[in-house]
Motif scaffolding. Sequence first.
Motif, mmCIF file in Angstrom:
data_model
loop_
_atom_site.group_PDB
_atom_site.id
_atom_site.type_symbol
_atom_site.label_atom_id
_atom_site.label_comp_id
_atom_site.label_asym_id
_atom_site.label_seq_id
_atom_site.Cartn_x
_atom_site.Cartn_y
_atom_site.Cartn_z
ATOM 1 N N HIS B 61 0.490 -1.100 0.216
ATOM 2 C CA HIS B 61 0.120 -0.376 -0.620
ATOM 3 C C HIS B 61 0.555 0.974 -0.300
ATOM 4 C CE1 HIS B 61 -4.361 -1.524 0.542
ATOM 5 N NE2 HIS B 61 -4.023 -2.271 1.097
ATOM 6 N N LEU B 62 1.950 1.579 1.059
ATOM 7 C CA LEU B 62 3.142 2.051 1.092
ATOM 8 C C LEU B 62 3.190 2.634 -0.244
ATOM 9 C CD1 LEU B 62 4.011 4.730 3.028
ATOM 10 C CD2 LEU B 62 5.874 2.971 3.646
ATOM 11 N N CYS B 63 3.993 1.948 -1.037
ATOM 12 C CA CYS B 63 4.836 1.833 -2.519
ATOM 13 C C CYS B 63 3.663 2.264 -3.378
ATOM 14 C CB CYS B 63 5.579 0.523 -2.712
ATOM 15 S SG CYS B 63 6.558 -0.400 -2.379
ATOM 16 N N GLN B 64 2.302 1.479 -3.263
ATOM 17 C CA GLN B 64 1.951 1.789 -4.696
ATOM 18 C C GLN B 64 1.099 3.459 -3.946
ATOM 19 O OE1 GLN B 64 -0.944 -0.612 -6.775
ATOM 20 N NE2 GLN B 64 -3.114 0.347 -5.692
ATOM 21 N N GLU B 65 1.135 4.349 -2.842
ATOM 22 C CA GLU B 65 0.766 5.619 -2.600
ATOM 23 C C GLU B 65 1.683 6.346 -3.711
ATOM 24 O OE1 GLU B 65 -0.630 6.384 1.873
ATOM 25 O OE2 GLU B 65 1.431 7.247 0.961
ATOM 26 N N GLN B 66 3.396 5.825 -3.151
ATOM 27 C CA GLN B 66 3.941 6.295 -3.947
ATOM 28 C C GLN B 66 3.654 6.091 -5.069
ATOM 29 O OE1 GLN B 66 7.986 6.624 -2.482
ATOM 30 N NE2 GLN B 66 8.258 6.331 -4.417
ATOM 31 N N HIS B 67 3.994 5.255 -6.110
ATOM 32 C CA HIS B 67 5.018 4.992 -7.222
ATOM 33 C C HIS B 67 3.273 4.882 -8.455
ATOM 34 C CE1 HIS B 67 7.535 3.477 -10.530
ATOM 35 N NE2 HIS B 67 6.127 2.777 -10.686
ATOM 36 N N GLY B 68 1.865 4.597 -7.501
ATOM 37 C CA GLY B 68 0.253 4.630 -8.428
ATOM 38 C C GLY B 68 0.944 3.335 -8.787
ATOM 39 N N TRP B 69 1.000 2.356 -8.920
ATOM 40 C CA TRP B 69 1.188 1.168 -8.970
ATOM 41 C C TRP B 69 2.070 0.369 -8.640
ATOM 42 C CZ3 TRP B 69 4.059 -1.500 -13.957
ATOM 43 C CH2 TRP B 69 4.382 -0.758 -14.867
ATOM 44 N N VAL B 70 1.921 -1.261 -9.073
ATOM 45 C CA VAL B 70 2.916 -2.401 -8.210
ATOM 46 C C VAL B 70 4.197 -2.193 -9.103
ATOM 47 C CG1 VAL B 70 3.459 -4.028 -7.127
ATOM 48 C CG2 VAL B 70 1.605 -2.662 -6.180
ATOM 49 N N PHE B 90 4.471 -10.956 -5.727
ATOM 50 C CA PHE B 90 3.923 -11.181 -6.989
ATOM 51 C C PHE B 90 2.291 -11.982 -6.714
ATOM 52 C CE2 PHE B 90 7.818 -11.062 -9.802
ATOM 53 C CZ PHE B 90 7.125 -9.194 -10.172
ATOM 54 N N GLY B 91 2.028 -13.246 -5.839
ATOM 55 C CA GLY B 91 1.117 -13.633 -5.368
ATOM 56 C C GLY B 91 0.122 -12.503 -5.251
ATOM 57 N N VAL B 92 0.911 -12.055 -3.762
ATOM 58 C CA VAL B 92 0.144 -11.029 -2.744
ATOM 59 C C VAL B 92 -0.548 -9.937 -4.459
ATOM 60 C CG1 VAL B 92 -0.371 -9.655 -1.204
ATOM 61 C CG2 VAL B 92 0.994 -11.864 -0.934
ATOM 62 N N THR B 93 0.633 -9.761 -4.323
ATOM 63 C CA THR B 93 0.125 -8.373 -5.631
ATOM 64 C C THR B 93 -1.623 -8.535 -6.708
ATOM 65 O OG1 THR B 93 1.818 -7.583 -5.430
ATOM 66 C CG2 THR B 93 0.473 -6.528 -7.623
ATOM 67 N N PHE B 95 -3.470 -10.834 -6.177
ATOM 68 C CA PHE B 95 -3.993 -11.427 -5.960
ATOM 69 C C PHE B 95 -5.814 -10.593 -5.401
ATOM 70 C CE2 PHE B 95 -7.433 -12.721 -1.781
ATOM 71 C CZ PHE B 95 -7.660 -14.312 -2.053
ATOM 72 N N TYR B 96 -5.283 -9.536 -4.258
ATOM 73 C CA TYR B 96 -6.229 -8.442 -3.930
ATOM 74 C C TYR B 96 -6.505 -7.378 -5.526
ATOM 75 C CZ TYR B 96 -4.416 -10.068 0.468
ATOM 76 O OH TYR B 96 -4.183 -11.383 1.509
ATOM 77 N N SER B 97 -7.577 -6.931 -5.186
ATOM 78 C CA SER B 97 -7.821 -6.099 -6.413
ATOM 79 C C SER B 97 -7.365 -4.576 -6.440
ATOM 80 C CB SER B 97 -9.671 -6.356 -6.952
ATOM 81 O OG SER B 97 -10.297 -5.695 -5.924
ATOM 82 N N LEU B 98 -7.444 -4.447 -5.145
ATOM 83 C CA LEU B 98 -6.991 -3.152 -4.969
ATOM 84 C C LEU B 98 -5.080 -2.946 -5.423
ATOM 85 C CD1 LEU B 98 -9.020 -1.322 -2.372
ATOM 86 C CD2 LEU B 98 -9.034 -1.254 -4.345
ATOM 87 N N PHE B 99 -4.503 -3.928 -5.529
ATOM 88 C CA PHE B 99 -2.892 -3.251 -6.469
ATOM 89 C C PHE B 99 -3.382 -3.936 -7.461
ATOM 90 C CE2 PHE B 99 -1.579 -5.487 -1.787
ATOM 91 C CZ PHE B 99 -1.590 -4.126 -0.981
ATOM 92 N N PHE B 100 -2.992 -2.730 -8.209
ATOM 93 C CA PHE B 100 -2.802 -2.301 -9.626
ATOM 94 C C PHE B 100 -1.532 -3.018 -10.364
ATOM 95 C CE2 PHE B 100 -5.407 1.040 -7.944
ATOM 96 C CZ PHE B 100 -6.470 0.391 -8.091
ATOM 97 N N THR B 101 -1.073 -3.909 -11.109
ATOM 98 C CA THR B 101 0.039 -4.026 -11.520
ATOM 99 C C THR B 101 0.356 -3.105 -13.254
ATOM 100 O OG1 THR B 101 -1.645 -6.038 -12.633
ATOM 101 C CG2 THR B 101 -0.680 -7.083 -10.579
ATOM 102 N N HIS B 102 -0.449 -2.068 -13.250
ATOM 103 C CA HIS B 102 -0.048 -1.079 -14.353
ATOM 104 C C HIS B 102 -0.484 -0.291 -14.341
ATOM 105 C CE1 HIS B 102 -3.251 -4.560 -16.562
ATOM 106 N NE2 HIS B 102 -3.565 -3.283 -16.104
#
Lengths: 457, 201
Positions: B61-70, B90-93, B95-102
Motif C-alpha cells: 500500500h505504501l509503495c503504491q501510494e508513492q508510485h501509483g501502481w505495483v 507477486f502472488g499477493v499483488t 490476489f488483491y483487487s486494490l493492487f494495480f499491476t500496471h
Amino acid sequence: MLKQTKYLTKRYGLDTSWTLETYERTGGYQQARRALSMAPEEIVSEMKAANLRGRGGAGFPMGVKWSFMPPKADRPHYLAINADEGEPGTFKDRTIMENDPHAVVEGCMIGCRAIGANAAYIYVRDELHLSTQRLWGAIRDARAKGYLGEIPFGIDYPVDVFVHSGAGAYICGEETSLLNSLEGRRGEPRLKPPFPAQYGAFGMPTTVNNLESIATAVVVMEMGGDNFSRISDLHEMRDGGSRLFGVSGHVNTPGTWECAVGLTLRELIYDLGGGPKGGDILGIIPGGSSTPILRPHEVVDAPDEGHPLHRWHGASVLDVPLGVDTMRNLGTMLGTCCAIVLSEQACPVLAMHNLMRFYRHESCGQCTPCREGSGWLERILDRIVAGEADIDELDRLHEIASNIMGNTICAFGEGTAMPALGFLRKFRKEFEAFVRTRGQSSTGRLTLETPADDRAA
Amino acid sequence: VSLKMPAPPAPRPSANDADDPPSSGPSVREPFVLSSDREPVLADILARYPNKMAATIPLLHLCQEQHGWVSNEVVAYVADTLEVPTSHVFGVTTFYSLFFTHPMGEHHVWVCRTLSCALNGADAVLERCRERLGIDVGETTPDGRISLHTAECLASCGSGPMMQIDKSYHENLTLERVDVLLDRLRRGRPLASALGDGPTR
Ligand SMILES: Cc1cc2nc3c(=O)[nH]c(=O)nc-3n(C[C@H](O)[C@H](O)[C@H](O)COP(=O)(O)O)c2cc1C
Ligand code: SF4
Ligand code: FES
C-alpha cells in the motif's frame, strides 16, 4: 417486538463522538480498567451469560468461542477483529468505527484479557478510510494516555492494538482467509481443523471476533452478562442482548438501528425502514446476500409442539423475531442482520444475476466446485438474461449449486449456493416465465420506475 | 536486486492492455526507492508484527501510494525489504483487487454495482461516469487523470447509489451530483471533503 436501545450506539450523533475526551466523559475505559484486573474465566463467564451471538454472520456464542482458547501457556495468543464488512447489504460495523472507535479499542482490551492475548489486530477493509483513520486515532490517543502499552492503567498486563488494512477481497472476511491476509499472504481460506484457537495468526492460538461483537463486549461488562441477555425477547433461546439491525434496498428510509434482539422483519421494514417503496414487496434477503431470500406471503409451518417455531405457527415470516435460531428454522439465516428489500418492480432473475456475478468475482479459486461452479452459475444466468437459455438450464443451475454445497474449503461455497437455491426455489415460476418468454415476462430492471425524490434511478 | 527477479506473470487482462508499458521485457529501469518521508512509516509498520512477511500488504500500500501502481521494481523492493521471495510478493499483488499491476490514473473512481446499490440506480450512475469521462470501466482518461472502476459492495448499502473517489465515499448520489463530483475532480478542485460524507447514522 420493537425496542430501540442505546447501549452500543449511545455516542452516535454526539459532537466529536470519536474522541477520547467524549469517550471518557461518557463512561469510557472503565470496563477495560476493571477487566484487566479480573480473572479471564470471570470475563468469559459474563460473556457466556450474555448469550452474545457472534455478529459476523454465523452467530456462534461469543463466550463459548473465547473458552476454546487454551489456558495461557508459553506461546503468544492473538485477538483478531473482523471489520472486513464486505457481505453485500451489510453496513453496520462501519458505523461503530466511525462514531465510536474507542469502544472498539476498549472491547479489544477486554477480549485480550479474556483469551490471554497481548495484541489485537483489527482487520479493516482498505476502502473504509474514515474508519481506519478513526481507529488509528483512537489507538494513538489511548497509547498516549497509557491505556494501551506495557502497563495499561498501571496494571501489569501489556495490551496493544493495531489496525491491519486489507486490499480489496471479500473472501478476507472469512476468518482463516483473514488470518492469512494478516500474515501478509494471499487471502485464501485454510482447511479447518486446525481451528484458529489452536493454530491461528502466526501459528498461534487466535480468536476471531466480528467488530460489532467486540464493541458489544464493553456493554456486556457494563451491565453484566445476564442483564444484557434479558434485554432480548429471545433470551430463552440463548440469543441475548441488543444489536444493530439494518435495512437497504427498496425501503423509504434505509439505515441501521440498535434494537433488542426480537425485532421482526415487519418492524424493521415498516417501522424503522419507513415501509417498502415501489409497491408490494417481492422478497426480503434477511441478513446479507448469502442468506436465502424470503417471500412476504410465506407463513410458518410448525404444528409440532416441540418445534422451535411452534409459537409462531401460522404467522407470517415477517412476524417472526429475527434471531440466529429462528431464521435458521425458517430455512434461511440471520447472517449479518442487515436486510435487503426488493420491490415487485424488481426482477428476481436480474437480482440473482447481480449476486452470482458478485460471487464469481470474489471466489478465491482454491476449490474447483466454488471456482468453476460460481462461473457456470453466472454464465448460465448471462444466457438466461440474454434470452438464449433453454428451460432445462434452470435445472442445471440447481444441480451446480447443489454440487457446491458441502464440497468446499470454506463457507463461501454455501454462501453462494444457498442464495442461488433460494432464488430458484422461491421464484421458480418467474424464472420459467423469463426463460420461456425470453425476458418479456420480466420488468427488465432492478430499479423502480419512479425514482424516489431526487435519487438517481 | 534484479538478479532475484523471476519472469513476471502475465498482466491481468484489462481494457488497458494495449497501453501496457514494456514492463515484461528485460528491465533497464531504475530500482524503486521509498521516499524518505515514508521511511518512518515503514519502521512503524514493521514494529506492528511478529515477523516481516506480515508487512507485505501494508508495505505494498505504501509503495503504491508513492508510485501509483505495483511495478516489477516495487515488487523487488518489497521482497528485498521484507526478505521474502519475489514470487510471494507477486502472488499477493495479483490476489488483491486494490493492487494495480500496471500504471493507473492519478485518481480512482469506483462505482459500487452490487445489489443494494443496483436496486437504487447504480447502473445509471455508472453509465453517467462512462459518458462524462468518455472511457469504459477499467480504462483511464487519455490525460492520465482518472481511472474508472466498478466495485463490489462497499458497506454503504443504506446510502446507495454510491461511489468512492480516491479515499472518499460519496453516497445517496444523484446524476447531478455525479456530474459535479467528476467535474471538480477533472479540474483538480477539492471534493466536498477528503474523506467523504462523514459518519453514517
Ligand atoms: C465468505 C465469508 C465472508 C465473511 N465475511 C465476514 C465479514 O466481512 N465480517 C465478519 O465479521 N465476518 C465475516 N465472516 C464470518 C467470519 O468467518 C467469522 O465467522 C466471524 O468473523 C466471527 O466473528 P463472530 O463470531 O463475532 O461473528 C465471513 C464468512 C465467510 C464464509
Ligand atoms: S469455497 Fe470458494 S472462496 Fe472458499 S476456499 Fe474454496 S474456492 Fe476459495
Ligand atoms: S451494495 Fe453498494 S455499498 Fe453495499
